[in-house]
Enzyme design. Sequence first.
Site, PDB file in Angstrom:
ATOM      1  N   GLY A  20     -10.389  -2.565 -13.828  1.00  0.00           N
ATOM      2  CA  GLY A  20     -10.538  -1.758 -15.026  1.00  0.00           C
ATOM      3  C   GLY A  20     -10.241  -0.293 -14.765  1.00  0.00           C
ATOM      4  N   GLY A  21      -9.180  -0.046 -13.998  1.00  0.00           N
ATOM      5  CA  GLY A  21      -8.916   1.320 -13.543  1.00  0.00           C
ATOM      6  C   GLY A  21      -8.041   2.165 -14.432  1.00  0.00           C
ATOM      7  N   SER A  23      -8.573   3.380 -17.548  1.00  0.00           N
ATOM      8  CA  SER A  23      -9.193   4.335 -18.457  1.00  0.00           C
ATOM      9  C   SER A  23     -10.672   4.467 -18.138  1.00  0.00           C
ATOM     10  CB  SER A  23      -9.004   3.893 -19.918  1.00  0.00           C
ATOM     11  OG  SER A  23      -9.615   2.631 -20.136  1.00  0.00           O
ATOM     12  N   ASP A  70      -5.121  -9.966 -16.731  1.00  0.00           N
ATOM     13  CA  ASP A  70      -6.254 -10.181 -17.625  1.00  0.00           C
ATOM     14  C   ASP A  70      -7.378 -10.752 -16.775  1.00  0.00           C
ATOM     15  OD1 ASP A  70      -8.140 -11.099 -19.409  1.00  0.00           O
ATOM     16  OD2 ASP A  70      -6.720 -12.158 -20.700  1.00  0.00           O
ATOM     17  N   LEU A  71      -8.439  -9.978 -16.565  1.00  0.00           N
ATOM     18  CA  LEU A  71      -9.504 -10.387 -15.659  1.00  0.00           C
ATOM     19  C   LEU A  71     -10.286 -11.593 -16.156  1.00  0.00           C
ATOM     20  CD1 LEU A  71     -10.764  -6.861 -14.637  1.00  0.00           C
ATOM     21  CD2 LEU A  71      -9.731  -8.522 -13.102  1.00  0.00           C
ATOM     22  N   ASN A  97     -15.549  -2.632 -11.616  1.00  0.00           N
ATOM     23  CA  ASN A  97     -15.915  -1.705 -12.676  1.00  0.00           C
ATOM     24  C   ASN A  97     -15.625  -2.236 -14.077  1.00  0.00           C
ATOM     25  OD1 ASN A  97     -15.958   1.075 -14.168  1.00  0.00           O
ATOM     26  ND2 ASN A  97     -13.834   0.365 -14.336  1.00  0.00           N
ATOM     27  N   SER A 149     -25.568  -1.727 -15.654  1.00  0.00           N
ATOM     28  CA  SER A 149     -25.856  -0.751 -16.703  1.00  0.00           C
ATOM     29  C   SER A 149     -27.361  -0.717 -16.943  1.00  0.00           C
ATOM     30  CB  SER A 149     -25.149  -1.136 -18.000  1.00  0.00           C
ATOM     31  OG  SER A 149     -25.588  -0.326 -19.071  1.00  0.00           O
ATOM     32  N   TYR A 162     -23.633  -8.588 -23.549  1.00  0.00           N
ATOM     33  CA  TYR A 162     -23.320  -7.564 -22.552  1.00  0.00           C
ATOM     34  C   TYR A 162     -24.527  -7.294 -21.649  1.00  0.00           C
ATOM     35  CZ  TYR A 162     -22.222  -2.845 -20.781  1.00  0.00           C
ATOM     36  OH  TYR A 162     -22.021  -1.733 -19.988  1.00  0.00           O
ATOM     37  N   LYS A 166     -24.817  -7.769 -17.572  1.00  0.00           N
ATOM     38  CA  LYS A 166     -25.117  -6.659 -16.678  1.00  0.00           C
ATOM     39  C   LYS A 166     -26.382  -6.916 -15.869  1.00  0.00           C
ATOM     40  CE  LYS A 166     -21.543  -4.192 -17.291  1.00  0.00           C
ATOM     41  NZ  LYS A 166     -20.590  -4.039 -16.179  1.00  0.00           N
TER      42      LYS A 166
END
Length: 255
Positions: A20-21, A23, A70-71, A97, A149, A162, A166
């Site tokens: 996810g690098g 942005s 696409d992860l 990330n 998070s 989400y 996390k």
Amino acid sequence: MPMPSALFPDLENAGVLITGGASGIGAALVEGFAAQKAKVAFIDIDRPAAEALVDRLASAAHKPLFVHADLSDIEATRRAVTSAGETLGDIRAVINNAAWDDRRDFEDLTEDYWQKSHDINLRPAVFVTQAALPYMRKAGGGSVINFSSIAYLLNMGEFPAYATAKAGIIGVTKSLAGRLGRENIRVNAVMPGMVLTERQKQLWVSDDAATAFLDRQALKFSLVAEDMIGPCLYLASDCSRAVSAQTMIVDGGCM
């Protein structure tokens, strides 16, 4: 915001893989590690943003390598990690990330939505690390940094899928630390607070909400993506050689 001024000499020429690098926090990490003269590869689905970042950092000691994937597609993710590892030669640090912080009320959850959230927010931490393992062994060990998070600790009802993912990141971190420590690989988690990325400001967080959140923080400034660089540099470097199975909360003193 300027890059951290501290230098970590052991990160120079080290292979670093970031998911996810393109942005947000991920882009800040790519730039932060590039500033340490690390060899940085990053995986993202957003090709235009990724290519723009690579162009912006073209003058770095090692121009960052972008690998498109696409992860949520595990086989594509494995191929991307292998491509990055072969190009870098070895991988000293993996930073999981990538995230999708979408909101959906509990009553509106569907099986497909729940699965999609976990396919992006939880599964890649496992399978990216698994695919990177041969390259970390080649490096003689290293560091895995998983992003969690504080959201799941605050009883925030906007994003149950989400928040669950996390929370799962902490379990994955503890388990992998126990398994990979014998191979000199440390596994830790970073738990950010409210980080005002452009996405957050555009989609979720108004100026009033950001100001109100400061009342919960001990430090009275809003966090930005660059605030995550220093903790990750520390956890990736030999400065934290005895630190594993831990969660670093980086939230301005909210918790």
